[in-house]
Write an enzyme that holds these catalytic residues in place. Sequence first.
Site, mmCIF file in Angstrom:
data_model
loop_
_atom_site.group_PDB
_atom_site.id
_atom_site.type_symbol
_atom_site.label_atom_id
_atom_site.label_comp_id
_atom_site.label_asym_id
_atom_site.label_seq_id
_atom_site.Cartn_x
_atom_site.Cartn_y
_atom_site.Cartn_z
ATOM 1 N N ASP A 152 34.486 41.467 109.783
ATOM 2 C CA ASP A 152 33.598 40.589 109.038
ATOM 3 C C ASP A 152 33.565 41.084 107.594
ATOM 4 O O ASP A 152 33.708 42.283 107.349
ATOM 5 C CB ASP A 152 32.202 40.639 109.670
ATOM 6 C CG ASP A 152 31.209 39.778 108.914
ATOM 7 O OD1 ASP A 152 31.492 38.588 108.727
ATOM 8 O OD2 ASP A 152 30.164 40.309 108.503
ATOM 9 N N THR A 162 31.022 40.487 104.888
ATOM 10 C CA THR A 162 29.754 40.962 104.347
ATOM 11 C C THR A 162 29.167 42.089 105.186
ATOM 12 O O THR A 162 28.949 41.932 106.385
ATOM 13 C CB THR A 162 28.737 39.803 104.259
ATOM 14 O OG1 THR A 162 29.304 38.750 103.490
ATOM 15 C CG2 THR A 162 27.445 40.277 103.616
ATOM 16 N N ASP A 209 28.431 43.590 111.479
ATOM 17 C CA ASP A 209 27.128 44.243 111.368
ATOM 18 C C ASP A 209 25.938 43.307 111.514
ATOM 19 O O ASP A 209 24.797 43.756 111.530
ATOM 20 C CB ASP A 209 27.018 44.963 110.023
ATOM 21 C CG ASP A 209 26.821 43.995 108.866
ATOM 22 O OD1 ASP A 209 27.350 42.863 108.948
ATOM 23 O OD2 ASP A 209 26.145 44.351 107.893
#
Length: 705
Positions: free
Chosen positions: A394, A396, A593
Amino acid sequence: MSQYTCPMHPEIISDTEGTCPKCGMALESIIASTDDDGNAELNYMSKRFWLSVLLSTPVFFIAMIGDLFPHLVPENISIGNIQWFQFLLSTPVVLWAGWPFFLRGYDSIRTWNLNMFTLIAIGVSTAYIYSLVALFMPEVFPPLMQTADGFVHVYFEAAAVITTLVLLGQVLELNARSKTNSAIKTLMNLAPKKAHRIKGDGGEEEIELSDVILGDKLRVKPGEKIPVDGLVIEGDSNVDESMITGEPIMIRKNIHDSVIGATINKNGTLIVQAKKIGSDTLLAQIVKMVAEAQRSRAPIQKLADTVSGYFVPAVVISALLAFITWWFIGPEPRLAYALLAAVAVLIIACPCALGLATPISIMVGTGRAALMGILIKDAQTLESMEKVDTLVVDKTGTLTQGKPKVTKIITNAGFSEAEVLALSASIEKASEHPLADALVTSAKEQNILLFEVKTFESITGKGVQGKVNGKNLLLGSDSFLNSSNINTSSLLQEADDLRALGEGVIFISIDSVFAAIIAIADPIKETSQQAVKELQKDGVHVVMLSGDNEKTANAVAKKLGIKEVHAHVMPQDKASVIKELQSNGKVVAMAGDGINDAPALAQADVGIAMGTGTDVAIESAGVTLIKGDLMGILKVRKLSIATMKNIRQNLFFAFIYNSAGVPIAAGVLYPFFGILLSPVIAAAAMSFSSVSVIVNALRLKNIKI
């Protein structure tokens, strides 16, 4: 309440100390004790071992002198005297020191969980009972087995020395096994024992760590460990968080910053308010997770389990066949040779080394990872990581810092930057998206007063809408606003220019009128580029997923050297991308996250959560990188490769040892070289085979990662 488990069969859980009903090994505490002197089983076996050494040593030497150098035996000492001497010294060794083996052997037969103690009990008792009969009733043996004086050779020394060597193996094994828990002991010892609590009158008192309650204000002086997880409410200082992250880098802590228990306050005084105590602290959770990982079973263990299930019955049959073969076609005295061969087969073939080969390496590997700031949920994850050939990340919070900042606000006519920021930050207060936090932080930094939100709705992957200060707001992508018939073309070129620089862009409408765009930049983590490069060098294909538009996503990917990018990916579609990669035969790890990463983390062969992310993401992942650094993926992959190599070495040596040991003990070399393996040598080989497996596993503590 303490619970106990078996190192070879972690599914066995008991509320009391004892032995494993499957393999007979001593159960050990699920959470390791920090007290090195508290190993009751080690003390128990050590007492028996030293008494055995004291009594079996003279038995062994007298037997060897009588067999090899009979001329050295004084004439006034008869064979009968020697045999009675051996009997008197050997009996305490066999019946007291070796009694635990007989109990465990009996339990194994009673429950039909045949194991190493089955073989030891049968082997030792056979040699001892044979010797008893030979001592007390020599006349029942054939004349060829009797001496001129009517005595029959006894094997008390074999029974005693085998017991002593097995006890030595147990002591060495228990000592070595205690070292596999060194990671947990190290972590547990990190927590301070005391805390300085500030009383209501402003005074200070020193209390036990266990007496700290939620909300307590604690003073942490320079050089002291922070007692619990909390929030800095006064002071500032540099804090050494290497015990959590594995990296010796000082972190500056100011008011409103979170701190972690057991980290070290370096140069300033902090007043910390306790937010998590006891088993809720990060350190306690790490210890719990490491302990659970060490008890889990790797898929490769199934091979050893399958073999062990058939192994003991096969060994007993092999021992019977060896006995029968020597009885019918062996040289005289046939019964004596048959007995020696059968006992040697039973003793040398104990499958302890085979059973320990996998769990010991897993314990050391997961413990080593924890000390590097990497939490591995279970053994299957550690095994799977070695096979990963594709890493999906991912953007960000994973490749980037996850702490975006507002860099520019461009408004349409009739709207001011302050108004746009005040309204957008107000509605984003209710959102958990990282970009929302950037808006709120920017408003606070500019001392802009935020409004109360009347209505709020989050549309996953698109944006938010609601009513603030009497105005209807839409915040999100241009397509989100366009779907509500709001024309965003007036600032589209400016938005594209910002995206080309890798910045994110939020479109805002106020009362159905396009008001502004807000540019938000999320800096790339310093280590991301190096991590991506190293992973690609190791043959791992890196794929980036992002909910951002293609221009922003491609700009970040270009900086990092990532070739495959999936932009505009909705949270529910991230798992679909992974499924597609898996359908093409890829073994996929996913690193993320956020809450929206949880389904993808669960779908991946290995889910990797950044420790800076949400609890949901961490719960869904098999690996947690506490530092939130992609370099941790490199470390865990190298550790996985090293651990699996170590396990294969252990299994190979265990299989080879047993495969070669049984026929040699049975006497296959005797017709060619006149070699018949002594049961004593077989016992020594068996004991040290288990120890060698553990020592090999302990090498993982020192490998370079």
